[in-house]
Design a protein around this motif. Sequence first.
Motif, PDB file in Angstrom:
ATOM      1  N   SER A   9       0.600  -1.393   0.236  1.00 44.37           N
ATOM      2  CA  SER A   9       0.251   0.047   0.115  1.00 44.37           C
ATOM      3  C   SER A   9       0.669   1.066  -0.054  1.00 44.37           C
ATOM      4  CB  SER A   9      -1.050   0.085   1.118  1.00 44.37           C
ATOM      5  OG  SER A   9       0.095   0.057   2.462  1.00 44.37           O
ATOM      6  N   LEU A  10       1.461   1.485   0.675  1.00 45.52           N
ATOM      7  CA  LEU A  10       3.124   2.230   0.531  1.00 45.52           C
ATOM      8  C   LEU A  10       3.617   2.499  -0.827  1.00 45.52           C
ATOM      9  CD1 LEU A  10       4.614   2.132   4.311  1.00 45.52           C
ATOM     10  CD2 LEU A  10       2.601   3.743   3.409  1.00 45.52           C
ATOM     11  N   VAL A  11       4.512   1.707  -0.825  1.00 44.67           N
ATOM     12  CA  VAL A  11       4.803   1.798  -2.663  1.00 44.67           C
ATOM     13  C   VAL A  11       3.700   2.460  -3.630  1.00 44.67           C
ATOM     14  CG1 VAL A  11       5.638   0.251  -4.758  1.00 44.67           C
ATOM     15  CG2 VAL A  11       6.437   0.043  -2.565  1.00 44.67           C
ATOM     16  N   LEU A  12       2.028   1.777  -3.048  1.00 48.51           N
ATOM     17  CA  LEU A  12       1.356   1.948  -4.917  1.00 48.51           C
ATOM     18  C   LEU A  12       1.263   3.963  -4.097  1.00 48.51           C
ATOM     19  CD1 LEU A  12      -1.263  -0.593  -4.284  1.00 48.51           C
ATOM     20  CD2 LEU A  12       0.143  -0.295  -5.617  1.00 48.51           C
ATOM     21  N   GLU A  13       0.699   4.086  -2.693  1.00 52.06           N
ATOM     22  CA  GLU A  13       0.937   5.777  -2.116  1.00 52.06           C
ATOM     23  C   GLU A  13       1.968   6.079  -3.305  1.00 52.06           C
ATOM     24  OE1 GLU A  13      -1.830   7.762  -1.409  1.00 52.06           O
ATOM     25  OE2 GLU A  13      -2.984   5.159  -1.290  1.00 52.06           O
ATOM     26  N   GLU A  14       3.270   5.601  -2.910  1.00 54.25           N
ATOM     27  CA  GLU A  14       4.903   6.174  -4.470  1.00 54.25           C
ATOM     28  C   GLU A  14       4.170   6.283  -5.670  1.00 54.25           C
ATOM     29  OE1 GLU A  14       9.143   6.601  -3.580  1.00 54.25           O
ATOM     30  OE2 GLU A  14       8.290   4.079  -3.109  1.00 54.25           O
ATOM     31  N   TYR A  15       3.997   4.959  -5.825  1.00 57.22           N
ATOM     32  CA  TYR A  15       3.593   5.292  -7.639  1.00 57.22           C
ATOM     33  C   TYR A  15       2.798   6.131  -7.598  1.00 57.22           C
ATOM     34  CZ  TYR A  15       3.065   2.517 -12.061  1.00 57.22           C
ATOM     35  OH  TYR A  15       2.625   1.627 -13.257  1.00 57.22           O
ATOM     36  N   LYS A  16       1.193   5.786  -7.522  1.00 60.57           N
ATOM     37  CA  LYS A  16       0.606   6.789  -7.732  1.00 60.57           C
ATOM     38  C   LYS A  16       0.903   8.541  -7.872  1.00 60.57           C
ATOM     39  CE  LYS A  16      -3.419   4.379  -5.762  1.00 60.57           C
ATOM     40  NZ  LYS A  16      -4.778   4.809  -5.109  1.00 60.57           N
ATOM     41  N   SER A  17       2.229   8.763  -6.570  1.00 62.86           N
ATOM     42  CA  SER A  17       2.539  10.630  -6.510  1.00 62.86           C
ATOM     43  C   SER A  17       3.226  10.788  -7.854  1.00 62.86           C
ATOM     44  CB  SER A  17       3.160   9.862  -5.249  1.00 62.86           C
ATOM     45  OG  SER A  17       4.260  11.282  -5.229  1.00 62.86           O
TER      46      SER A  17
END
Length: 251
Positions: A9-17
């Motif tokens: 979930s943290l990686v996905l947030e970084e990906y979206k950013s």
Amino acid sequence: MDNTDRYVSLVLEEYKSLRDESKQATINMWTAMQWTSVIFAALFGVGLNQWSSEGPTALLVFGLLVPCFSLVTMLFWLGEAVRLKRTGDYIYLLERKLALIFREAERIPDALTRLWPKIQQNEEFRIRITDAPEEKTLVTLVAPLSWETWLRERRSQRGIHAHQGLLFAFRLGFFLMVSVGSSVLALLWLSEQQCPVHSAIYKLVYILGGIVLVATLGNAIYWGRSLNVKMRPLNTKPSTSPPDSTVLLDH
């Protein structure tokens, strides 16, 4: 939610950013091209309107103002291109990281792993991505979020081709053509007017215009080559250290 889910979930947030940043860089590059075209047209109009006048307005416009503005806007455009490239490089690494997590955690459905590679191979030929139905797929799109990985591996031997390299070269060349063309018009104006080349204002235009033109050419060549490496980040020198075997994944 276990530790793996929290990490994903943290990686996905970084990906979206990073995707948002990539989108903004693309918008900025396009906006810069639009405004640059409008301002160039206005400056050329002023210069041509003053072509027959006795004053040095046309010379200042074509010999100095247009090349200077071209250099400034080109540097802004290149800055956004560098930002876009770096963002894409980092997104690519995140995609490889997620692929590793999903593979080791066995989060990818077994049916997809067994059946999708052949289906993708056939579909890539059908939509003309590959030249033959038996041509091997370079990146099997089993793991989610594989856009940058697919772009790079699909045509990695052809630099930024996967990122529309020809359009990149054309847009970068636009600034060069404007600078060179404007300088040529300045020389034509001088030849027609038979101006005294020893005049201080003309010498100033010669010197500053020449410096700006050389700076434009130098930056275009340097950054154009830096961005046109074969899928490496901006450093054009390949790393001499061996790759870490823990991050090398089967496509």
